[in-house]
Design a protein around this motif. Structure first.
Motif, PDB file in Angstrom:
ATOM      1  N   ASN A   2       0.845  -1.204   0.000  1.00 50.68           N
ATOM      2  CA  ASN A   2       0.000   0.000   0.000  1.00 50.68           C
ATOM      3  C   ASN A   2       0.877   1.251   0.000  1.00 50.68           C
ATOM      4  N   GLU A   4      -0.297   4.220  -1.283  1.00 50.25           N
ATOM      5  CA  GLU A   4      -1.214   5.273  -1.723  1.00 50.25           C
ATOM      6  C   GLU A   4      -1.972   5.937  -0.590  1.00 50.25           C
ATOM      7  N   CYS A  35      10.114   6.524   3.508  1.00 54.46           N
ATOM      8  CA  CYS A  35       9.338   5.490   2.792  1.00 54.46           C
ATOM      9  C   CYS A  35       7.943   6.032   2.489  1.00 54.46           C
ATOM     10  N   LEU A  61      12.396   4.969  -2.041  1.00 60.76           N
ATOM     11  CA  LEU A  61      13.309   4.284  -2.960  1.00 60.76           C
ATOM     12  C   LEU A  61      12.823   4.388  -4.401  1.00 60.76           C
ATOM     13  N   VAL A  81      16.575   5.201   2.134  1.00 55.24           N
ATOM     14  CA  VAL A  81      16.636   5.829   3.458  1.00 55.24           C
ATOM     15  C   VAL A  81      17.816   5.319   4.288  1.00 55.24           C
ATOM     16  N   VAL A  96       5.516   5.395   7.805  1.00 53.56           N
ATOM     17  CA  VAL A  96       4.273   4.607   7.840  1.00 53.56           C
ATOM     18  C   VAL A  96       4.473   3.313   7.047  1.00 53.56           C
ATOM     19  N   TYR A 101      10.406  -3.008   5.428  1.00 51.10           N
ATOM     20  CA  TYR A 101      11.149  -3.369   4.206  1.00 51.10           C
ATOM     21  C   TYR A 101      12.621  -2.983   4.261  1.00 51.10           C
TER      22      TYR A 101
HETATM   23  C1  LIG Z   1       3.949  -0.143   2.333  1.00 52.57           C
HETATM   24  S1  LIG Z   1       4.673   1.158   1.428  1.00 52.57           S
HETATM   25  C2  LIG Z   1       4.155   2.547   2.437  1.00 52.57           C
HETATM   26  C3  LIG Z   1       4.178   3.836   1.653  1.00 52.57           C
HETATM   27  C4  LIG Z   1       3.599   5.038   2.373  1.00 52.57           C
HETATM   28  N1  LIG Z   1       4.276   5.287   3.622  1.00 52.57           N
HETATM   29  C5  LIG Z   1       2.112   4.845   2.596  1.00 52.57           C
HETATM   30  O1  LIG Z   1       1.748   4.465   3.716  1.00 52.57           O
HETATM   31  O2  LIG Z   1       1.339   5.057   1.663  1.00 52.57           O
HETATM   32  C6  LIG Z   1       6.418   0.994   1.803  1.00 52.57           C
HETATM   33  C7  LIG Z   1       7.292   1.941   1.012  1.00 52.57           C
HETATM   34  O3  LIG Z   1       8.616   1.815   1.491  1.00 52.57           O
HETATM   35  C8  LIG Z   1       9.488   2.070   0.404  1.00 52.57           C
HETATM   36  N2  LIG Z   1      10.832   1.590   0.763  1.00 52.57           N
HETATM   37  C9  LIG Z   1      11.190   0.323   1.059  1.00 52.57           C
HETATM   38  N3  LIG Z   1      12.507   0.261   1.338  1.00 52.57           N
HETATM   39  C10 LIG Z   1      12.979   1.530   1.223  1.00 52.57           C
HETATM   40  C11 LIG Z   1      14.267   2.109   1.371  1.00 52.57           C
HETATM   41  N4  LIG Z   1      15.328   1.378   1.717  1.00 52.57           N
HETATM   42  N5  LIG Z   1      14.389   3.443   1.170  1.00 52.57           N
HETATM   43  C12 LIG Z   1      13.322   4.195   0.826  1.00 52.57           C
HETATM   44  N6  LIG Z   1      12.083   3.686   0.666  1.00 52.57           N
HETATM   45  C13 LIG Z   1      11.912   2.379   0.862  1.00 52.57           C
HETATM   46  C14 LIG Z   1       8.830   1.357  -0.750  1.00 52.57           C
HETATM   47  O4  LIG Z   1       9.288   1.814  -1.994  1.00 52.57           O
HETATM   48  C15 LIG Z   1       7.357   1.682  -0.496  1.00 52.57           C
HETATM   49  O5  LIG Z   1       6.949   2.816  -1.202  1.00 52.57           O
END
Ligand SMILES: C[S@@+](CC[C@H](N)C(=O)[O-])C[C@H]1O[C@@H](n2cnc3c(N)ncnc32)[C@H](O)[C@@H]1O
Length: 193
Positions: A2, A4, A35, A61, A81, A96, A101
Motif C-alpha cells: 500500500n 497510496e 518510505c 526508494l 533511506v 508509515v 522493508y
Molecule cells: C507499504 S509502502 C508505504 C508507503 C507510504 N508510507 C504509505 O503508507 O502510503 C512501503 C514503502 O517503502 C518504500 N521503501 C522500502 N525500502 C525503502 C528504502 N530502503 N528506502 C526508501 N524507501 C523504501 C517502498 O518503496 C514503499 O513505497
C-alpha cells in the motif's frame, strides 16, 4: 504494497499514526516522511492552508510519486533511506509501514534519532518480530528512549539524541514471508556488538 495512503480518512496516515501530522506542526516546522510511497499524504498535507509555512520532505526508494503541482514547501526525493543523509533536523519524522522493508532497521532508527530537533517527535510502524537480535529488542529500544506500543506495533521517540545499540548488523532476509500486515517483509539479523 500500500503506497497510496492519503493524509486523512480510511486509508490514511492519520489512521496509521493515530494523529493527523498537521495537528502536530506549527509554522516554520519541518516534517520528514521516510518510505513515503506515492507521496499522496504529503501532497495532500502541503495543499492544506495550515501547511503554508511548513517544510515537508518525503523520501522513497521508488521514483514514482503522484504527479501533482508541488507546493514550494514540499520536496519528494527518490533515495534509499538507509544511505540518505538529511540536510537539516526535523520537528516530526514519520515512517508509515516502511521499516518493514528496511534491512538494518536498528541502524536506521539510530540515524533517525539523530535527525530530530531537541523537541522533535518520531512515530513509525515497527514489527519487533522481524528483528532477530540477542535478548528482547523492545527492552533495548526502551532503554534507548523509544516508546513502543505493543498492541499497535508503533514506535515513537521524543527529542533528538545519539544512540548506539549494542548490536552488530549481520544482514537481512526478504524471503521469510508476510508479516502482520499480510505483506512480505524483511527480517533483520543482529549479533551482540
Ligand atoms: C507499504 S509502502 C508505504 C508507503 C507510504 N508510507 C504509505 O503508507 O502510503 C512501503 C514503502 O517503502 C518504500 N521503501 C522500502 N525500502 C525503502 C528504502 N530502503 N528506502 C526508501 N524507501 C523504501 C517502498 O518503496 C514503499 O513505497
Amino acid at each position: 504494497m500500500n503506497r497510496e495512503r492519503g493524509l486523512r480518512g480510511v486509508n490514511s496516515y492519520a489512521r496509521e499514526l493515530g494523529f493527523d501530522p498537521l495537528t502536530r506542526l506549527t509554522a516554520g516546522d519541518a516534517w520528514l516522511d521516510l518510505c513515503c510511497g506515492s507521496g499522496r499524504a504529503l501532497i495532500e498535507a502541503s495543499g492544506d492552508p495550515r501547511a503554508r509555512d511548513l517544510h515537508i520532505t518525503g523520501v522513497d526508494l521508488v521514483d514514482f510519486f503522484v504527479p501533482a503541482v508541488r507546493s514550494a514547501g514540499l520536496d519528494l526525493i527518490a533515495a534509499d533511506v538507509v544511505t540518505w543523509s538529511p540536510p537539516r533536523a526535523y520537528d516530526l519524522i514519520t515512517c508509515v509501514h516502511g521499516l518493514h522493508y528496511v534491512g538494518d532497521k536498528l541502524g536506521l532508527l539510530a540515524r533517525i534519532a539523530s535527525w530530530l530537533t531537541p523537541a522533535g517527535r518520531f512515530v513509525a510502524d515497527l514489527d519487533p518480530v522481524q528483528i532477530d537480535a540477542p535478548g528482547p529488542v523492545t527492552s533495548e529500544l526502551r532503554r534507548a528512549g523509544f516508546e513502543f506500543d505493543t498492541a499497535r506495533r508503533r514506535i515513537a521517540l521524543r527529542g533528538g539524541r545519539d544512540i548506539a545499540f549494542p548490536y552488530t548488523y549481520l544482514g537481512a532476509d526478504d524471503t521469510t514471508g508476510p508479516n502482520y500486515t499480510g505483506q512480505p517483509a524483511v527480517r533483520s539479523y543482529y549479533t551482540q556488538a
